[in-house]
Design a protein around this motif. Sequence first.
Motif, PDB file in Angstrom:
ATOM      1  N   PRO A  56       0.826  -1.221   0.000  1.00 40.51           N
ATOM      2  CA  PRO A  56       0.000   0.000   0.000  1.00 40.51           C
ATOM      3  C   PRO A  56       0.854   1.263   0.000  1.00 40.51           C
ATOM      4  O   PRO A  56       1.983   1.270   0.514  1.00 40.51           O
ATOM      5  N   LEU A  57       0.320   2.306  -0.575  1.00 42.86           N
ATOM      6  CA  LEU A  57       1.010   3.594  -0.578  1.00 42.86           C
ATOM      7  C   LEU A  57       0.707   4.341   0.714  1.00 42.86           C
ATOM      8  O   LEU A  57       0.002   3.844   1.592  1.00 42.86           O
ATOM      9  N   ALA A  58       1.227   5.552   0.821  1.00 50.02           N
ATOM     10  CA  ALA A  58       0.998   6.368   2.009  1.00 50.02           C
ATOM     11  C   ALA A  58       1.158   7.835   1.630  1.00 50.02           C
ATOM     12  O   ALA A  58       1.803   8.167   0.633  1.00 50.02           O
ATOM     13  N   LEU A  61      -5.937  10.315   0.807  1.00 51.62           N
ATOM     14  CA  LEU A  61      -5.133  10.053   1.997  1.00 51.62           C
ATOM     15  C   LEU A  61      -4.351  11.304   2.400  1.00 51.62           C
ATOM     16  O   LEU A  61      -4.211  11.610   3.591  1.00 51.62           O
ATOM     17  N   GLU A  62      -3.839  12.047   1.404  1.00 46.83           N
ATOM     18  CA  GLU A  62      -3.144  13.295   1.694  1.00 46.83           C
ATOM     19  C   GLU A  62      -4.084  14.293   2.364  1.00 46.83           C
ATOM     20  O   GLU A  62      -3.709  14.962   3.334  1.00 46.83           O
ATOM     21  N   GLU A  75     -11.312   0.774  -0.368  1.00 49.30           N
ATOM     22  CA  GLU A  75     -10.229   0.089   0.348  1.00 49.30           C
ATOM     23  C   GLU A  75      -9.286   1.098   0.994  1.00 49.30           C
ATOM     24  O   GLU A  75      -8.794   0.888   2.108  1.00 49.30           O
ATOM     25  N   THR A  76      -9.015   2.194   0.305  1.00 48.56           N
ATOM     26  CA  THR A  76      -8.103   3.219   0.817  1.00 48.56           C
ATOM     27  C   THR A  76      -8.759   4.078   1.890  1.00 48.56           C
ATOM     28  O   THR A  76      -8.194   4.298   2.965  1.00 48.56           O
ATOM     29  N   VAL A  77      -9.975   4.533   1.640  1.00 42.52           N
ATOM     30  CA  VAL A  77     -10.631   5.498   2.512  1.00 42.52           C
ATOM     31  C   VAL A  77     -11.317   4.847   3.707  1.00 42.52           C
ATOM     32  O   VAL A  77     -11.406   5.432   4.790  1.00 42.52           O
ATOM     33  N   ARG A 115      -7.394   7.318  10.093  1.00 42.98           N
ATOM     34  CA  ARG A 115      -7.208   6.411   8.960  1.00 42.98           C
ATOM     35  C   ARG A 115      -5.862   6.630   8.287  1.00 42.98           C
ATOM     36  O   ARG A 115      -5.162   5.669   7.944  1.00 42.98           O
ATOM     37  N   ALA A 116      -5.489   7.874   8.079  1.00 43.96           N
ATOM     38  CA  ALA A 116      -4.242   8.180   7.379  1.00 43.96           C
ATOM     39  C   ALA A 116      -3.026   7.657   8.123  1.00 43.96           C
ATOM     40  O   ALA A 116      -2.008   7.295   7.513  1.00 43.96           O
ATOM     41  N   ARG A 117      -3.108   7.607   9.456  1.00 41.13           N
ATOM     42  CA  ARG A 117      -1.968   7.115  10.251  1.00 41.13           C
ATOM     43  C   ARG A 117      -1.737   5.620  10.060  1.00 41.13           C
ATOM     44  O   ARG A 117      -0.680   5.107  10.444  1.00 41.13           O
TER      45      ARG A 117
END
Length: 383
Positions: free
Chosen positions: A165-167, A289-290, A308-310, A349-351
Amino acid sequence: MHIAIDAHSVGTGLAGNETYITNLIEALAEIDRINRYTLYVTKRTAVERYENRWPQVDVRLTLPHTPLVRIPVTLVTELRRRPVDLLHVQYTAPPFAPCPVVATIHDISFEHLPHTFTRRSRMQLRLTVRHTVHKAAHIIAPSEYSRTDLIETYGTHPARISVTPLAAASHFAPATEEEVERVRRKYQIEGDYILAVGSIQPRKNLVRLIKAYASLRRERPQAKLPQLVLVGKRGWLYEETLRAAGDELVSKHTIFTGYVPETDLPALYTAALCFVYPSYFEGFGLPPLEAMRCGTPVITGSLTSLPETVGDAGLLVDPWDENAIAQGISRLVDDPDLRGRLRTRGLERARMFNWGETARLTLRIYEQVVAANKNSLSLKAGA
């Protein structure tokens, strides 16, 4: 190990591809001081960015930038002249690479939505990516959605594809009032605004976003609605987006900033009333995510990898439905409590996503591929 990375996108402003490889390089350089890395770049700014920065990282200028010459000729010549244990690319591998190749393929939207690409780009991607998927030693996908899509579309064996996964980079965080004010002045933004970030091209679905925004202005002629700020350089097939923004209902309330340096993005996210990302096809979806890392409430499409990301940290809407997009915006504009809840969930979530972990997973793949190649060579030598 000696690992080569094709980093030709560094310095090009190519949005997701550049963001991925720059963050991966930074994270690998921090966590891995044992192995040696060579970065193949095509821009002088990329040389200046990385040269002599880390003792284990070398930089090589591989020209020309055009992939028709650089990939089959320049890269192969460089790899034969200065051998490495592994080459990591995005999307396209050299046809005759003299070492194992790991390929990151973010998505294959060109297979499912060919009309959103130019004819030349579509044909080139189909030819090169299909070859890469079948010939690479290992494939990296940024999401379970993309992994499954690669397996089902190309018949790739599941063991050959891993998810990393990205970040959002660490500098994405709520900006100071001074920084917000600086960025507002720079892009001439006054008052509340709705933000969208991404290159101007069909898959980002900006036409429907603009039409949804126009419908809100039509329904609320007396209300003071936020402006619409669209951040991103012109990609391809962008004319329809510009025509939609020419509607007299929205033209004087819409700002196109063009390309924005990454240093300005945190403040733009922070100051936004909400962030809208109605893309209908994403391999991961990094901008939401940003935005969440900056504490901005997020509305995003409900298809492909975006749920999946959010997770439950944003409002999911049907990206094909202008009314659904408009209703999502209306809910956030009208409900400060909802914005507050999404802000809290988004920060949490972003963490969960971290480039250090992405780099560790990627390094593990490098190690497995190099070990397998050495075992294969040993067996051949003993035969």
